[in-house]
Motif scaffolding. Structure first.
Motif, short mmCIF file in Angstrom:
data_model
loop_
_atom_site.label_atom_id
_atom_site.label_comp_id
_atom_site.label_asym_id
_atom_site.label_seq_id
_atom_site.Cartn_x
_atom_site.Cartn_y
_atom_site.Cartn_z
N ASN A 122 0.74 -1.13 0.13
CA ASN A 122 0.03 0.18 0.03
C ASN A 122 0.94 1.21 0.12
O ASN A 122 0.34 2.18 -0.08
CB ASN A 122 -0.93 0.04 1.41
CG ASN A 122 -2.07 -1.03 1.03
OD1 ASN A 122 -1.69 -1.96 0.43
ND2 ASN A 122 -3.01 -1.00 2.01
N GLY A 123 2.15 1.26 0.41
CA GLY A 123 2.93 2.45 0.39
C GLY A 123 3.16 2.79 1.87
O GLY A 123 2.09 2.31 2.52
N THR A 124 3.70 3.80 1.92
CA THR A 124 3.97 4.16 3.36
C THR A 124 3.58 5.64 3.49
O THR A 124 4.00 6.45 2.64
CB THR A 124 5.44 4.09 4.00
OG1 THR A 124 5.74 2.63 3.79
CG2 THR A 124 5.53 4.58 5.32
N ARG A 125 2.92 6.12 4.64
CA ARG A 125 2.64 7.55 5.03
C ARG A 125 3.54 8.08 6.13
O ARG A 125 3.40 7.06 7.16
CB ARG A 125 1.20 7.66 5.28
CG ARG A 125 0.32 7.57 3.87
CD ARG A 125 -0.94 8.33 3.97
NE ARG A 125 -0.79 9.60 4.81
CZ ARG A 125 -1.72 10.18 5.27
NH1 ARG A 125 -2.94 9.67 5.66
NH2 ARG A 125 -1.65 11.59 5.69
N THR A 128 -0.63 3.15 3.83
CA THR A 128 -1.66 4.14 3.37
C THR A 128 -2.99 3.38 3.59
O THR A 128 -3.18 2.20 3.29
CB THR A 128 -1.40 4.41 2.05
OG1 THR A 128 -0.17 5.11 1.72
CG2 THR A 128 -2.38 5.26 1.54
#
Length: 122
Positions: free
Chosen positions: A24-27, A86
């Motif tokens: 999901n990707g990183t925030r 995310t």
């Protein structure tokens, strides 16, 4: 053989915990330490930081950092940047990139050495 199994299990568990971050990707979001969750195991006291993290709807949620330490750190009230996948603020954690890289390195090295030993190539 036991070493190979332990190293493979450790790597699988690490990858499983990082899978949402990879997919999901990183925030990166600001957070604050609000307290420490205390656990007692065999006469030892361990602390896990409890973070106040902004959620996706503009509110805040409390999240326990998965890393436990023998001392209460970071200190209560400290503001820091945390990471979460995310869309999953409940999975927020304090980033320890050198620690995680070290654990991956040790487990990966152990896996390769044990695999070479079991197959007779080492």
């Amino acid at each position: 053989m036991i070493g190979l199994t332990l190293a493979a299990t450790g790597l699988a568990l690490m990858i499983r915990s990082d899978l949402l971050f990879i997919r999901n990707g990183t925030r990166r979001v600001p957070a604050q330490i609000v307290r420490h969750q205390i656990q007692r195991r065999g006469g030892t006291t361990l602390y896990s930081a409890v973070l106040l993290v902004p959620d996706e709807r503009g509110g805040f949620i409390e999240v326990r950092d998965p890393l436990t330490t023998p001392f209460p750190t970071p200190v209560i009230g400290e503001r820091l940047t945390v990471v979460h996948p995310t869309g999953y603020p409940g999975k927020a954690r304090i980033p320890y990139p050198w620690f995680r890289a070290g654990v991956y390195g040790v487990l990966g090295y152990g896996f390769v050495v044990c695999l070479l030993g079991v197959t007779g190539l080492g």
